[in-house]
Design a protein around this motif. Structure first.
Motif, mmCIF file in Angstrom:
data_model
loop_
_atom_site.group_PDB
_atom_site.id
_atom_site.type_symbol
_atom_site.label_atom_id
_atom_site.label_comp_id
_atom_site.label_asym_id
_atom_site.label_seq_id
_atom_site.Cartn_x
_atom_site.Cartn_y
_atom_site.Cartn_z
ATOM 1 N N SER A 1 1.414 25.288 81.929
ATOM 2 C CA SER A 1 2.595 25.491 81.094
ATOM 3 C C SER A 1 2.196 25.939 79.690
ATOM 4 C CB SER A 1 3.457 24.235 81.050
ATOM 5 O OG SER A 1 2.845 23.221 80.284
ATOM 6 N N GLN A 2 1.121 25.392 79.167
ATOM 7 C CA GLN A 2 0.635 25.811 77.852
ATOM 8 C C GLN A 2 0.080 27.229 77.916
ATOM 9 O OE1 GLN A 2 -2.149 22.649 77.076
ATOM 10 N NE2 GLN A 2 -0.601 21.358 76.099
ATOM 11 N N TYR A 3 -0.608 27.552 78.982
ATOM 12 C CA TYR A 3 -1.233 28.860 79.146
ATOM 13 C C TYR A 3 -0.193 29.982 79.195
ATOM 14 C CZ TYR A 3 -4.423 32.400 81.068
ATOM 15 O OH TYR A 3 -5.170 33.527 81.270
ATOM 16 N N ILE A 4 0.931 29.744 79.885
ATOM 17 C CA ILE A 4 1.957 30.784 80.020
ATOM 18 C C ILE A 4 3.136 30.574 79.071
ATOM 19 C CG2 ILE A 4 1.323 31.288 82.413
ATOM 20 C CD1 ILE A 4 3.825 29.777 83.309
ATOM 21 N N CYS A 5 3.028 29.588 78.187
ATOM 22 C CA CYS A 5 4.078 29.305 77.187
ATOM 23 C C CYS A 5 5.437 29.059 77.840
ATOM 24 C CB CYS A 5 4.175 30.435 76.178
ATOM 25 S SG CYS A 5 2.659 30.732 75.277
ATOM 26 N N MET A 6 5.438 28.193 78.814
ATOM 27 C CA MET A 6 6.649 27.832 79.551
ATOM 28 C C MET A 6 6.654 26.306 79.668
ATOM 29 S SD MET A 6 7.486 29.498 83.221
ATOM 30 C CE MET A 6 9.082 30.103 83.551
ATOM 31 N N SER A 7 7.798 25.679 79.597
ATOM 32 C CA SER A 7 7.834 24.224 79.670
ATOM 33 C C SER A 7 7.436 23.725 81.054
ATOM 34 C CB SER A 7 9.230 23.706 79.319
ATOM 35 O OG SER A 7 10.142 24.014 80.358
ATOM 36 N N ARG A 8 6.940 22.509 81.090
ATOM 37 C CA ARG A 8 6.566 21.903 82.375
ATOM 38 C C ARG A 8 7.796 21.752 83.264
ATOM 39 N NH1 ARG A 8 3.028 16.683 81.301
ATOM 40 N NH2 ARG A 8 2.845 16.787 83.562
ATOM 41 N N GLN B 1 -14.525 27.198 81.215
ATOM 42 C CA GLN B 1 -13.091 27.333 81.446
ATOM 43 C C GLN B 1 -12.827 27.094 82.925
ATOM 44 O OE1 GLN B 1 -11.775 31.134 79.981
ATOM 45 N NE2 GLN B 1 -11.345 30.250 77.994
ATOM 46 N N PRO B 2 -12.039 26.078 83.240
ATOM 47 C CA PRO B 2 -11.768 25.804 84.650
ATOM 48 C C PRO B 2 -10.937 26.907 85.292
ATOM 49 C CG PRO B 2 -10.381 24.448 83.256
ATOM 50 C CD PRO B 2 -11.327 25.194 82.343
ATOM 51 N N ARG B 3 -11.185 27.117 86.552
ATOM 52 C CA ARG B 3 -10.416 28.112 87.315
ATOM 53 C C ARG B 3 -9.051 27.550 87.689
ATOM 54 N NH1 ARG B 3 -11.583 30.214 93.279
ATOM 55 N NH2 ARG B 3 -10.174 31.981 93.248
ATOM 56 N N LEU B 4 -9.003 26.255 87.989
ATOM 57 C CA LEU B 4 -7.751 25.590 88.330
ATOM 58 C C LEU B 4 -7.181 24.896 87.105
ATOM 59 C CD1 LEU B 4 -8.539 23.904 91.769
ATOM 60 C CD2 LEU B 4 -6.996 25.804 91.345
ATOM 61 N N LEU B 5 -5.893 25.074 86.895
ATOM 62 C CA LEU B 5 -5.217 24.440 85.771
ATOM 63 C C LEU B 5 -4.185 23.442 86.275
ATOM 64 C CD1 LEU B 5 -4.494 27.624 83.612
ATOM 65 C CD2 LEU B 5 -6.422 26.065 83.414
ATOM 66 N N SER B 6 -4.054 22.340 85.565
ATOM 67 C CA SER B 6 -3.005 21.370 85.884
ATOM 68 C C SER B 6 -1.654 21.958 85.478
ATOM 69 C CB SER B 6 -3.252 20.066 85.121
ATOM 70 O OG SER B 6 -3.064 20.283 83.728
ATOM 71 N N GLU B 7 -0.595 21.281 85.836
ATOM 72 C CA GLU B 7 0.745 21.742 85.460
ATOM 73 C C GLU B 7 0.873 21.822 83.937
ATOM 74 O OE1 GLU B 7 4.918 20.557 87.197
ATOM 75 O OE2 GLU B 7 4.293 19.087 85.688
ATOM 76 N N LYS B 8 0.369 20.823 83.251
ATOM 77 C CA LYS B 8 0.424 20.803 81.785
ATOM 78 C C LYS B 8 -0.373 21.962 81.192
ATOM 79 C CE LYS B 8 -0.539 17.910 77.796
ATOM 80 N NZ LYS B 8 -1.062 16.636 77.319
ATOM 81 N N GLU B 9 -1.581 22.177 81.685
ATOM 82 C CA GLU B 9 -2.415 23.270 81.191
ATOM 83 C C GLU B 9 -1.785 24.632 81.497
ATOM 84 O OE1 GLU B 9 -6.815 21.200 81.695
ATOM 85 O OE2 GLU B 9 -5.827 22.089 83.444
ATOM 86 N N ARG C 1 -1.781 22.507 91.293
ATOM 87 C CA ARG C 1 -2.727 23.237 90.456
ATOM 88 C C ARG C 1 -2.385 24.725 90.492
ATOM 89 N NH1 ARG C 1 -3.303 18.923 88.824
ATOM 90 N NH2 ARG C 1 -5.160 17.614 88.830
ATOM 91 N N TYR C 2 -2.790 25.410 89.447
ATOM 92 C CA TYR C 2 -2.541 26.844 89.320
ATOM 93 C C TYR C 2 -3.863 27.550 89.077
ATOM 94 C CZ TYR C 2 2.342 25.518 88.674
ATOM 95 O OH TYR C 2 3.595 25.003 88.849
ATOM 96 N N LEU C 3 -4.086 28.649 89.781
ATOM 97 C CA LEU C 3 -5.262 29.468 89.533
ATOM 98 C C LEU C 3 -4.997 30.343 88.312
ATOM 99 C CD1 LEU C 3 -6.099 30.636 93.156
ATOM 100 C CD2 LEU C 3 -7.581 29.271 91.681
ATOM 101 N N ARG C 4 -5.947 30.366 87.404
ATOM 102 C CA ARG C 4 -5.798 31.157 86.184
ATOM 103 C C ARG C 4 -5.490 32.624 86.508
ATOM 104 N NH1 ARG C 4 -7.381 29.875 81.121
ATOM 105 N NH2 ARG C 4 -8.563 28.103 81.878
ATOM 106 N N GLU C 5 -6.192 33.192 87.496
ATOM 107 C CA GLU C 5 -5.968 34.604 87.833
ATOM 108 C C GLU C 5 -4.583 34.835 88.438
ATOM 109 O OE1 GLU C 5 -8.944 33.114 91.065
ATOM 110 O OE2 GLU C 5 -8.692 32.848 88.924
#
Length: 78
Positions: free
Chosen positions: A16-23, A6-14, A52-56
């Motif tokens: 948005s999916q992770y937090i259930c919010m639109s891009r 599981q990557p620590r850094l997420l793209s904008e698309k990832e 990029r967004y940090l998962r934490e």
């Protein structure tokens, strides 16, 4: 052996999916900054032109919205 990383850094698309919010909502919040009566943008990292967004950071940001009381109780206390 199939190892899932599981990557620590997420793209904008990832993110948005992770937090259930639109891009577009993420993008708008990032551009607007923290304005009154608006949901603040989660912390982000800019690497060159990439965002990029940090998962934490996303987890902490979502945790900041957890309510411990009902809205009705908050209104009565005010």
């Amino acid at each position: 052996m199939n190892v899932s990383i599981q990557p620590r850094l997420l793209s904008e698309k990832e993110a948005s999916q992770y937090i259930c919010m639109s891009r577009s909502c993420l993008r708008q919040a990032r551009m607007d900054g923290n304005r009154e009566n608006r949901t603040p943008a989660p912390p982000f990292i800019k690497i060159g032109r990439s965002v990029r967004y940090l998962r934490e950071d996303l987890d902490s940001w979502m945790d900041s919205f957890v309510r411990r009381t009902h809205l009705y109780q908050d209104e009565r206390a005010a």
